[in-house]
Design an enzyme around this catalytic site. Structure first.
Site, PDB file in Angstrom:
ATOM      1  N   ASP A  49       0.837  -1.207   0.000  1.00  0.00           N
ATOM      2  CA  ASP A  49       0.000   0.000   0.000  1.00  0.00           C
ATOM      3  C   ASP A  49       0.871   1.256   0.000  1.00  0.00           C
ATOM      4  OD1 ASP A  49       0.874  -0.131   2.604  1.00  0.00           O
ATOM      5  OD2 ASP A  49      -1.102   0.100   3.528  1.00  0.00           O
ATOM      6  N   SER A  50       2.207   1.067   0.013  1.00  0.00           N
ATOM      7  CA  SER A  50       3.112   2.198  -0.212  1.00  0.00           C
ATOM      8  C   SER A  50       2.864   2.807  -1.596  1.00  0.00           C
ATOM      9  CB  SER A  50       4.575   1.755  -0.077  1.00  0.00           C
ATOM     10  OG  SER A  50       4.828   0.625  -0.894  1.00  0.00           O
ATOM     11  N   ASP A  88      -1.196  -6.114  -0.370  1.00  0.00           N
ATOM     12  CA  ASP A  88      -1.526  -5.499   0.915  1.00  0.00           C
ATOM     13  C   ASP A  88      -3.021  -5.260   1.054  1.00  0.00           C
ATOM     14  OD1 ASP A  88       0.427  -5.050   2.827  1.00  0.00           O
ATOM     15  OD2 ASP A  88       1.152  -3.198   1.887  1.00  0.00           O
ATOM     16  N   LYS A 118      -1.380  -9.416   2.703  1.00  0.00           N
ATOM     17  CA  LYS A 118      -0.644  -8.976   3.893  1.00  0.00           C
ATOM     18  C   LYS A 118      -1.520  -8.001   4.656  1.00  0.00           C
ATOM     19  CE  LYS A 118       3.119  -6.084   3.741  1.00  0.00           C
ATOM     20  NZ  LYS A 118       2.654  -4.909   4.507  1.00  0.00           N
ATOM     21  N   GLU A 120      -1.578  -5.505   8.498  1.00  0.00           N
ATOM     22  CA  GLU A 120      -0.788  -4.950   9.593  1.00  0.00           C
ATOM     23  C   GLU A 120      -1.423  -5.251  10.946  1.00  0.00           C
ATOM     24  OE1 GLU A 120       0.081  -0.786   9.006  1.00  0.00           O
ATOM     25  OE2 GLU A 120       0.933  -1.156   7.014  1.00  0.00           O
ATOM     26  N   GLU A 195       9.013  -4.417  10.679  1.00  0.00           N
ATOM     27  CA  GLU A 195       9.467  -3.107  10.189  1.00  0.00           C
ATOM     28  C   GLU A 195      10.022  -2.252  11.335  1.00  0.00           C
ATOM     29  OE1 GLU A 195       6.833  -1.060   7.527  1.00  0.00           O
ATOM     30  OE2 GLU A 195       8.060   0.767   7.559  1.00  0.00           O
TER      31      GLU A 195
HETATM   32  O1  KIV Z   1       3.476  -1.104   1.616  1.00  0.00           O
HETATM   33  C1  KIV Z   1       4.638  -1.533   1.586  1.00  0.00           C
HETATM   34  O2  KIV Z   1       5.406  -1.299   0.643  1.00  0.00           O
HETATM   35  C2  KIV Z   1       5.083  -2.342   2.722  1.00  0.00           C
HETATM   36  C3  KIV Z   1       6.542  -2.589   2.836  1.00  0.00           C
HETATM   37  C4  KIV Z   1       7.205  -1.350   3.274  1.00  0.00           C
HETATM   38  C5  KIV Z   1       6.837  -3.748   3.711  1.00  0.00           C
HETATM   39  O3  KIV Z   1       4.289  -2.747   3.515  1.00  0.00           O
END
Ligand code: KIV
Length: 284
Positions: A49-50, A88, A118, A120, A195
């Site tokens: 989600d970056s 994510d 994924k 969090e 992280e």
């Molecule tokens: O969103 C992302 O790119 C991440 C990584 C920084 C692990 O969760």
């Protein structure tokens, strides 16, 4: 050849089985072209989600939606053939209940064909992780610094400093981040991202959990590493301390754009080699 043998991709169990073995290599990608490059060298591609920061210029990942993740997840699946693709789950798509999490994760899996999701959170997400895993959805957990919680955390600083300091002094006790790691492993996560935690804590977690740990700002003690592609390529204007720049693509791209603009303005581009010729006359 059956479709299944032709399209053999790494799976979540393949990654789970890498615990304590050759380090797992993971990078982010959000589009088909970069996915094809990352796919040649990496075990896992994370559609992180970056993308909210990198593609959309948001300050945080909070505004990212499920539809954004699905669109880019689908693109990455089309661009890759070997790596496990993990998508994510964005903020607001899974925290309300385990049922909400299932509906969002099922949409991601059905609409992108990715191999895992994924999410969090540590102990607080354990029940949800178990709910998803027992219903056929492989989950990668994400503990330590969880950027989706930025509005309660207040800043993107490293996590578990006291816990890490006690371990460095030789204490053997547990702490909240170790508890998170145990909880997500027990719930059935096939791997976990850690992280922004100090090395003694990352090392301890890697020792105590039976699933691979994938570090980002968490030292070489982890079972694998992940970085945001644009950060390591030198395309992001600012990067955290833990990023090593493996390229400096920004100036090269800017120079190419400058040359193009100059050529268009001076009519040097397109040249004769870039235009279509006329149809050749055929003899009567
Ligand atoms: O969103 C992302 O790119 C991440 C990584 C920084 C692990 O969760």
């Amino acid at each position: 050849m059956s479709l299944q043998t032709k399209m053999k991709r790494k799976t979540a169990p393949d990654i789970f089985n890498r615990k304590g073995g050759e380090p797992i290599v993971m990078l982010t990608s959000y589009h088909a072209h970069t996915a094809a490059l990352v796919d040649r060298y990496c075990d896992v591609i994370l559609v992180g989600d970056s993308l909210g920061n990198v593609m959309h210029g948001f300050e945080t990942t909070v505004p990212v939606t499920l539809d954004m993740m699905i669109l880019q997840g689908h693109a990455v699946m089309r661009g890759s053939t070997q790596a496990l693709v993990v998508v994510d789950m964005p903020f607001g798509s899974y925290e309300a209940s385990k049922e909400q999490a299932f509906h969002s994760a099922a949409r991601i899996m059905k609409e992108t064909h990715c191999g895992a999701v994924k999410l969090e959170g540590g102990a607080r997400m354990a029940e949800t992780i178990e709910f998803l895993v027992t219903r056929g959805i492989p989950v990668m957990a994400h503990i330590g610094l969880t950027p989706q919680s930025i509005n309660t955390l207040g800043s993107f600083r490293s996590q578990g400093k006291d816990e890490a300091a006690k371990l460095a002094e030789g204490a053997n006790g547990s702490g909240p981040i170790q508890d998170d790691a145990r909880a997500v492993a027990q719930a059935g996560a096939f791997a976990m991202v850690i992280e922004a935690v100090a090395e003694p804590l990352a090392r301890r977690i890697t020792e105590i959990v039976p699933v691979p740990t994938i570090g980002i700002g968490a030292s070489a003690a982890c079972d694998g590493q992940v970085l945001v592609l644009e950060d390591m390529l030198g395309l992001s204007p600012w990067v955290p301390k833990f990023v090593k720049r493996y390229g400096n693509l920004g100036p090269g791209i800017e120079a190419a754009i400058q040359d193009y603009a100059r050529d268009v303005r001076s009519r040097a581009f397109p040249g004769p080699e870039h235009v279509y010729g006329l149809k050749a006359k055929t003899a009567k």
